[in-house]
Enzyme design. Sequence first.
Site, PDB file in Angstrom:
ATOM      1  N   LYS A  72       7.263   4.069   3.988  1.00 52.44           N
ATOM      2  CA  LYS A  72       6.567   3.544   5.169  1.00 52.44           C
ATOM      3  C   LYS A  72       7.478   3.337   6.391  1.00 52.44           C
ATOM      4  O   LYS A  72       7.029   3.451   7.520  1.00 52.44           O
ATOM      5  CB  LYS A  72       5.865   2.222   4.829  1.00 52.44           C
ATOM      6  CG  LYS A  72       4.637   2.404   3.949  1.00 52.44           C
ATOM      7  CD  LYS A  72       3.891   1.101   3.767  1.00 52.44           C
ATOM      8  CE  LYS A  72       2.734   1.281   2.797  1.00 52.44           C
ATOM      9  NZ  LYS A  72       1.908   0.072   2.668  1.00 52.44           N
ATOM     10  N   ASN A  93       1.725   3.570   7.712  1.00 51.29           N
ATOM     11  CA  ASN A  93       1.121   3.947   6.427  1.00 51.29           C
ATOM     12  C   ASN A  93       0.150   5.116   6.584  1.00 51.29           C
ATOM     13  O   ASN A  93      -0.342   5.652   5.601  1.00 51.29           O
ATOM     14  CB  ASN A  93       0.409   2.755   5.780  1.00 51.29           C
ATOM     15  CG  ASN A  93      -0.930   2.450   6.439  1.00 51.29           C
ATOM     16  OD1 ASN A  93      -1.099   2.667   7.634  1.00 51.29           O
ATOM     17  ND2 ASN A  93      -1.872   1.959   5.669  1.00 51.29           N
ATOM     18  N   ASP A 108      -2.749  -1.120   7.457  1.00 50.02           N
ATOM     19  CA  ASP A 108      -2.774  -2.196   6.445  1.00 50.02           C
ATOM     20  C   ASP A 108      -3.296  -3.501   7.037  1.00 50.02           C
ATOM     21  O   ASP A 108      -4.230  -4.105   6.501  1.00 50.02           O
ATOM     22  CB  ASP A 108      -1.363  -2.436   5.882  1.00 50.02           C
ATOM     23  CG  ASP A 108      -0.982  -1.407   4.816  1.00 50.02           C
ATOM     24  OD1 ASP A 108      -1.894  -0.818   4.198  1.00 50.02           O
ATOM     25  OD2 ASP A 108       0.228  -1.203   4.610  1.00 50.02           O
ATOM     26  N   ALA A 133       6.385 -12.490   2.871  1.00 55.23           N
ATOM     27  CA  ALA A 133       6.919 -11.967   4.129  1.00 55.23           C
ATOM     28  C   ALA A 133       7.342 -10.510   3.960  1.00 55.23           C
ATOM     29  O   ALA A 133       8.206 -10.021   4.686  1.00 55.23           O
ATOM     30  CB  ALA A 133       8.091 -12.826   4.599  1.00 55.23           C
ATOM     31  N   GLY A 134       6.763  -9.806   2.999  1.00 56.23           N
ATOM     32  CA  GLY A 134       7.087  -8.397   2.769  1.00 56.23           C
ATOM     33  C   GLY A 134       6.283  -7.485   3.686  1.00 56.23           C
ATOM     34  O   GLY A 134       5.777  -7.921   4.737  1.00 56.23           O
TER      35      GLY A 134
HETATM   36  P1  NDP Z   1       7.032  -6.424  -0.753  1.00 62.16           P
HETATM   37  O1  NDP Z   1       7.884  -6.151  -1.937  1.00 62.16           O
HETATM   38  O2  NDP Z   1       7.402  -5.881   0.589  1.00 62.16           O
HETATM   39  O3  NDP Z   1       6.892  -8.032  -0.583  1.00 62.16           O
HETATM   40  C1  NDP Z   1       6.578  -8.869  -1.647  1.00 62.16           C
HETATM   41  C2  NDP Z   1       6.463 -10.314  -1.183  1.00 62.16           C
HETATM   42  O4  NDP Z   1       6.035 -11.107  -2.293  1.00 62.16           O
HETATM   43  C3  NDP Z   1       7.773 -10.920  -0.701  1.00 62.16           C
HETATM   44  O5  NDP Z   1       7.528 -11.841   0.319  1.00 62.16           O
HETATM   45  C4  NDP Z   1       8.294 -11.637  -1.956  1.00 62.16           C
HETATM   46  O6  NDP Z   1       9.138 -12.721  -1.653  1.00 62.16           O
HETATM   47  C5  NDP Z   1       6.993 -12.147  -2.531  1.00 62.16           C
HETATM   48  N1  NDP Z   1       7.036 -12.406  -3.959  1.00 62.16           N
HETATM   49  C6  NDP Z   1       7.005 -11.505  -4.972  1.00 62.16           C
HETATM   50  N2  NDP Z   1       7.021 -12.123  -6.158  1.00 62.16           N
HETATM   51  C7  NDP Z   1       7.074 -13.452  -5.901  1.00 62.16           C
HETATM   52  C8  NDP Z   1       7.115 -14.625  -6.730  1.00 62.16           C
HETATM   53  N3  NDP Z   1       7.110 -14.544  -8.050  1.00 62.16           N
HETATM   54  N4  NDP Z   1       7.145 -15.833  -6.118  1.00 62.16           N
HETATM   55  C9  NDP Z   1       7.150 -15.931  -4.774  1.00 62.16           C
HETATM   56  N5  NDP Z   1       7.106 -14.859  -3.942  1.00 62.16           N
HETATM   57  C10 NDP Z   1       7.079 -13.640  -4.504  1.00 62.16           C
HETATM   58  O7  NDP Z   1       5.588  -5.947  -1.169  1.00 62.16           O
HETATM   59  P2  NDP Z   1       4.349  -5.555  -0.201  1.00 62.16           P
HETATM   60  O8  NDP Z   1       4.265  -6.559   0.883  1.00 62.16           O
HETATM   61  O9  NDP Z   1       4.419  -4.134   0.145  1.00 62.16           O
HETATM   62  O10 NDP Z   1       3.114  -5.732  -1.186  1.00 62.16           O
HETATM   63  C11 NDP Z   1       2.684  -7.014  -1.634  1.00 62.16           C
HETATM   64  C12 NDP Z   1       1.347  -6.888  -2.343  1.00 62.16           C
HETATM   65  O11 NDP Z   1       0.371  -6.463  -1.410  1.00 62.16           O
HETATM   66  C13 NDP Z   1       1.344  -5.829  -3.454  1.00 62.16           C
HETATM   67  O12 NDP Z   1       0.855  -6.431  -4.624  1.00 62.16           O
HETATM   68  C14 NDP Z   1       0.371  -4.757  -2.988  1.00 62.16           C
HETATM   69  O13 NDP Z   1      -0.426  -4.300  -4.029  1.00 62.16           O
HETATM   70  C15 NDP Z   1      -0.481  -5.524  -1.992  1.00 62.16           C
HETATM   71  N6  NDP Z   1      -1.020  -4.667  -0.920  1.00 62.16           N
HETATM   72  C16 NDP Z   1      -2.370  -4.605  -0.778  1.00 62.16           C
HETATM   73  C17 NDP Z   1      -2.950  -3.840   0.203  1.00 62.16           C
HETATM   74  C18 NDP Z   1      -4.429  -3.791   0.311  1.00 62.16           C
HETATM   75  O14 NDP Z   1      -4.933  -2.986   1.110  1.00 62.16           O
HETATM   76  N7  NDP Z   1      -5.176  -4.611  -0.405  1.00 62.16           N
HETATM   77  C19 NDP Z   1      -2.124  -3.062   1.154  1.00 62.16           C
HETATM   78  C20 NDP Z   1      -0.708  -3.224   0.947  1.00 62.16           C
HETATM   79  C21 NDP Z   1      -0.191  -3.988  -0.068  1.00 62.16           C
HETATM   80  P3  NDP Z   1      10.724 -12.485  -1.364  1.00 62.16           P
HETATM   81  O15 NDP Z   1      10.841 -12.099   0.081  1.00 62.16           O
HETATM   82  O16 NDP Z   1      11.316 -13.811  -1.657  1.00 62.16           O
HETATM   83  O17 NDP Z   1      11.193 -11.415  -2.306  1.00 62.16           O
END
Ligand code: NDP
Length: 283
Positions: A72, A93, A108, A133-134
Amino acid sequence: TKEKCYRKEFITVFGSPVDENPTVVIMDAAFKALGLDWIYNAFEVYPQDLETAVQSIKALHMKGANCTIPHKVAVMKYLDHISDAASIIGAVNTVYLKDGETYGENSDGKGFTKALEEDQIPITGKNYVLLGAGGAAKAIAVELALAGAGRITVVNRSRGRGEELVELLLSKTPVKADFVLWDHSYELPADTDVLINSTSIGLYPDTSSPDLVYDSLRPQMVVCDVIPNPPQTPFLTEAQNRGCHTLNGCAMLVNQGAINIKLWTGLDAPRDIMKAALLKEFQ
Ligand code: NDP
């Protein structure tokens, strides 16, 4: 007699891994309902081949492509044009071809704001709490901010990513934003209008829920999850048990797909049919 065209329009998603990407399900349903004999298929693309893959969109006159993990961000340097929102988010995306040039968009977050609109949930001036914050969080936060959200509180486990997102919102959009380090069970401010889980917590096969003081949820709050699989996460069930209106990740995914279909075909997508196809898939 009418001249026959045996060539089918082709759209793809570039990713790695990509085999389990379910987008084809909603696209097939949409093309069928629109009477389009188009093909959507995933291509496994390794990072070192991304440039060639993007060039193939032009070379093969494809209508466009989706990009998913891990492309992306990297895809942006190979495109001719990037939308304003996608440049702020820093990720693309969706790619579409227009007059022989490639355009990058990020649907998204727009899929998310469209899902709110669909349920008549106003955005302007409202207070949001965003868990995560991902990539997904960033896209959602930027679109909410550009759509006039009042305040966004970013709650994230790691300080670096959380503060970076808040900094981005404050410097590039008009929204008020603050950061909370998520190292405790988080209690929602009473003036929260919308709570969003944009972490990957709850994504199949994970069955856990974000660490919150769930009794701080109020029935007037709207609670959203980005997790599309399963559509009904334990997090959403907790919220429903407290009387909150909820929105699941399928709504976001379908609306994101609908925005892409409009970009690729110029047609309004059959969102209900797409949603039904996705729910059936995740049953
Ligand atoms: P990223 O890896 O970029 O970000 C993941 C985020 O989740 C980070 O902020 C991370 O925190 C946090 N995180 C993960 N595990 C934990 C935990 N156990 N406790 C606390 N915080 C946690 O992923 P994406 O943002 O790309 O994707 C996130 C979700 O969004 C995915 O499950 C994906 O399926 C979904 N998604 C859905 C879409 C839709 O259209 N419905 C579109 C795009 C994504 P840290 O920064 O501390 O690592």
